[in-house]
Design an enzyme around this catalytic site. Structure first.
Site, PDB file in Angstrom:
ATOM      1  N   GLU A  60      27.538  27.393  29.507  1.00 59.01           N
ATOM      2  CA  GLU A  60      27.708  27.610  30.944  1.00 59.01           C
ATOM      3  C   GLU A  60      27.102  28.961  31.348  1.00 59.01           C
ATOM      4  O   GLU A  60      27.354  29.985  30.720  1.00 59.01           O
ATOM      5  CB  GLU A  60      29.206  27.598  31.250  1.00 59.01           C
ATOM      6  CG  GLU A  60      29.591  27.858  32.679  1.00 59.01           C
ATOM      7  CD  GLU A  60      31.111  27.799  32.870  1.00 59.01           C
ATOM      8  OE1 GLU A  60      31.546  27.686  34.028  1.00 59.01           O
ATOM      9  OE2 GLU A  60      31.857  27.872  31.867  1.00 59.01           O
ATOM     10  N   LYS A  65      29.071  21.812  38.718  1.00 61.71           N
ATOM     11  CA  LYS A  65      30.452  21.840  38.242  1.00 61.71           C
ATOM     12  C   LYS A  65      31.419  21.439  39.353  1.00 61.71           C
ATOM     13  O   LYS A  65      31.353  21.948  40.477  1.00 61.71           O
ATOM     14  CB  LYS A  65      30.781  23.249  37.737  1.00 61.71           C
ATOM     15  CG  LYS A  65      32.134  23.407  37.070  1.00 61.71           C
ATOM     16  CD  LYS A  65      32.267  24.819  36.511  1.00 61.71           C
ATOM     17  CE  LYS A  65      33.576  25.041  35.796  1.00 61.71           C
ATOM     18  NZ  LYS A  65      33.672  26.413  35.249  1.00 61.71           N
ATOM     19  N   CYS A  73      32.649  23.211  31.373  1.00 56.95           N
ATOM     20  CA  CYS A  73      33.902  23.893  31.068  1.00 56.95           C
ATOM     21  C   CYS A  73      35.137  23.208  31.656  1.00 56.95           C
ATOM     22  O   CYS A  73      35.615  22.220  31.125  1.00 56.95           O
ATOM     23  CB  CYS A  73      33.825  25.358  31.515  1.00 56.95           C
ATOM     24  SG  CYS A  73      34.960  26.435  30.580  1.00 56.95           S
TER      25      CYS A  73
END
Length: 575
Positions: free
Chosen positions: A43, A111, A147
């Protein structure tokens, strides 16, 4: 048919695009030369994590997009799919995974779940994506998450599995803290098993201010078993061969794809097709990496935290006060391991209250570590202070004022060496002291970096013993490990004159700070009422000191930095 994935466990440097770009290109080249089909980066690997308010600078965002273009151009000659973490930006900013192959940008995944707790402030900087993302390679569906997307039980990974993803890749920047890997393992094993999909978890590594990323990237098979675990606290490129049909076999073994809560199903799933053939390859050798225990992990976290803080901030050497106590001994020992003994200077600064044994212990430790040391007595300087202040203080009894003067003299000397020789000054306070305010502002708190700031005193001894075990030698001597903790600022002083025994104190602090237990809950656990009130009062009234302390490495679940943001002016009484 097996897909070869290269996991780039990179140590990114926040904001330094030149260094990050060079590393990324190097890993792409190495991955392609080893016949990998996909290379995945963590990330925000391009930008470093967390970039914080750099994200509010438009030039920083433009530079990020320009670097993405450079990687796209670089990819023309590489037969490998690149999944790279970076920032996408138009009107809004997004935490993004870019999918690049042979000079073409196939798309990007934004994300969807933005963490806003602990050290994370992603809702301050990013907008959330709206759709899960699948890429199809030679009829193999590969889902992409970032994540937090995977940590959320009903997150986008469910839609990826429902839409046929046999492999789910997770780009992560997951900070280290004590026993974090256990929680992480359990989550990854649960997700892989319940989704009957492979999970490839690629984590960042390295130090960034108060945060350390531990790497430890993981591959989990569709049965919830760990197939691969990359080294902790080491940058590197690691290869795994994955059989996507194993996900199908896992589904058949379970009888069917598991049922999910339909309310979390995302109607829109972006699916892109990449025209790449998966070629047969020679099998990889099995890699079995050592998984260090909890105290070795704490040691490694401090070690890489010191190294990266120095290298990324332009320092080469450190200076610290060496008292002969356990705190400064451990800091000196790990600093010596981290940057080399010739780059560590210990200042032994005895006063008239310092015991001969403490000075001897400090000298012996310095020799054991092979670090440079200087003995600079402070008694004459201290007496000069007292003489100059005697008229003003003549009607007052001696108290902690005189004690703190000694600590501040030492802090002054350490900072003088820091200024004169461009050494980074290391403060040596621990979490037990920081929590209770058992430290002197502008004295032993003086420094540019505080490596064990988030390490409780009781854990500190365990890490020191682990240090000796790793080196197979009693470098931190028995006398240092066994002496009663003391600041030695008055005759026969012991920490327990002021504080409860550390074995009790650290229990209370852990439950009050890390577990956020209330006074009433602690009382119900059987702790003495007077001791509880005393400790909690110490914690609450010393926020002003902690706010002025040097940054230090996050080592526990709830550190006394970004994790815990309490007002200094605070009239709340918890009983």
């Amino acid at each position: 048919m097996k897909i070869r994935v290269a996991i780039s466990q990179i140590d990114s440097y926040v904001g330094n695009y030149a260094i990050n770009l060079q590393k990324i290109k190097g890993y792409i080249t190495e991955a392609a030369s080893n016949n990998a089909d996909i290379v995945v980066f963590p990330e925000l690997a391009l930008n470093g994590y967390p970039p914080e308010d750099l994200i509010l600078k438009t030039q920083f965002l433009r530079d990020s997009l320009n670097c993405i273009e450079k990687i796209r151009d670089f990819s023309r000659s590489k037969d490998i799919i690149i999944i790279l973490g970076g920032i996408d930006w138009d009107v809004e900013s997004y935490n993004t995974a870019f999918i690049i192959y042979k000079g073409k940008m196939y798309g990007n995944y934004k994300k969807m779940f933005l963490p806003n707790y602990s050290v994370f402030d992603e809702k301050r900087y990013f907008s959330a994506g709206r759709s899960p993302y699948i890429m199809e390679i030679d009829k193999v569906k590969v889902g992409i998450t970032i994540c937090e997307d995977l940590w959320v039980p009903n997150g986008p990974a469910i839609s990826l599995a429902q839409n046929g993803a046999s492999i789910i890749i997770n780009l992560s920047a997951s900070p280290f803290y004590k026993e974090r890997n256990k929680t992480r393992f359990e989550m990854l094993k649960t997700r892989a098993s319940e989704l009957s999909s492979w999970i490839i978890y690629c984590n960042l590594v390295g130090g960034q201010d108060e945060i350390v990323f531990d790497g430890g990237s993981v591959v989990v098979n569709p049965y919830g078993e760990i197939e691969f675990n990359a080294p902790y606290f080491e940058e590197g490129l690691y290869f795994v061969d994955i059989d996507p049909l194993e996900a199908t076999r896992a589904n058949l073994r379970e009888g069917k794809r598991k049922h999910y809560n339909e309310s979390v199903y995302f109607e829109k799933v972006n699916v892109i097709n990449i025209e790449k053939r998966i070629q047969d390859k020679l099998p990889l050798n099995k890699n079995n990496f050592y998984n260090p225990d909890v105290y070795e992990q704490l040691y490694l976290a401090i070690k890489i935290g010191i190294k990266d803080y120095l290298s990324k901030n332009g320092f080469e050497k450190v200076v610290l006060g060496l008292s002969g106590g356990i705190d400064s001994s451990l800091v000196a020992a790990i600093a010596s391991d981290s940057i080399g003994p010739k780059n560590v200077l210990g200042l032994i600064m005895p006063s008239k209250f310092s015991s001969k044994s403490s000075v001897d212990d400090a000298v012996e430790l310095a020799k054991n570590l092979d670090i440079d040391y200087k003995i600079i007595p402070i008694t004459d300087i201290y007496e000069s202070y007292i003489s100059e202040l005697s008229e003003s203080f003549q009607e007052k009894d001696e108290d902690k004022t005189e004690e703190n003067i000694q600590a501040r003299i030492r802090g002054n000397i350490v900072m003088a060496f820091s200024n004169k020789f461009n050494y980074l000054a290391l403060a040596c306070g621990n979490k037990s002291e920081a929590a209770t305010g058992y430290a002197t502002l502008y004295g032993d708190m003086a420094g540019g970096f505080s490596p064990i700031k988030d390490l409780y005193k009781t854990d500190l001894y365990k890490v020191a013993n682990k240090f000796n075990e790793i080196h197979n030698k009693k470098i931190i001597t028995k006398s240092i490990l066994e002496k009663a903790p003391s600041a030695e600022l008055r005759p026969n002083q012991k920490d327990e004159d002021t504080l409860p025994p550390y074995s009790l104190l650290d229990q209370i602090l852990f439950k009050y700070i890390d577990r956020e237990m209330s006074y009433d809950e602690l009382l119900q656990e059987g702790y003495d009422e007077e001791i509880l009130k005393y400790v909690i009062n110490l914690v609450n009234k010393n926020e002003y000191k902690r706010r002025q302390s040097a940054p230090g490495i996050k080592l526990t679940e709830r550190s006394l930095g970004k994790d815990r943001r309490m007002p200094i002016t605070n009239g709340y009484v918890p009983w």
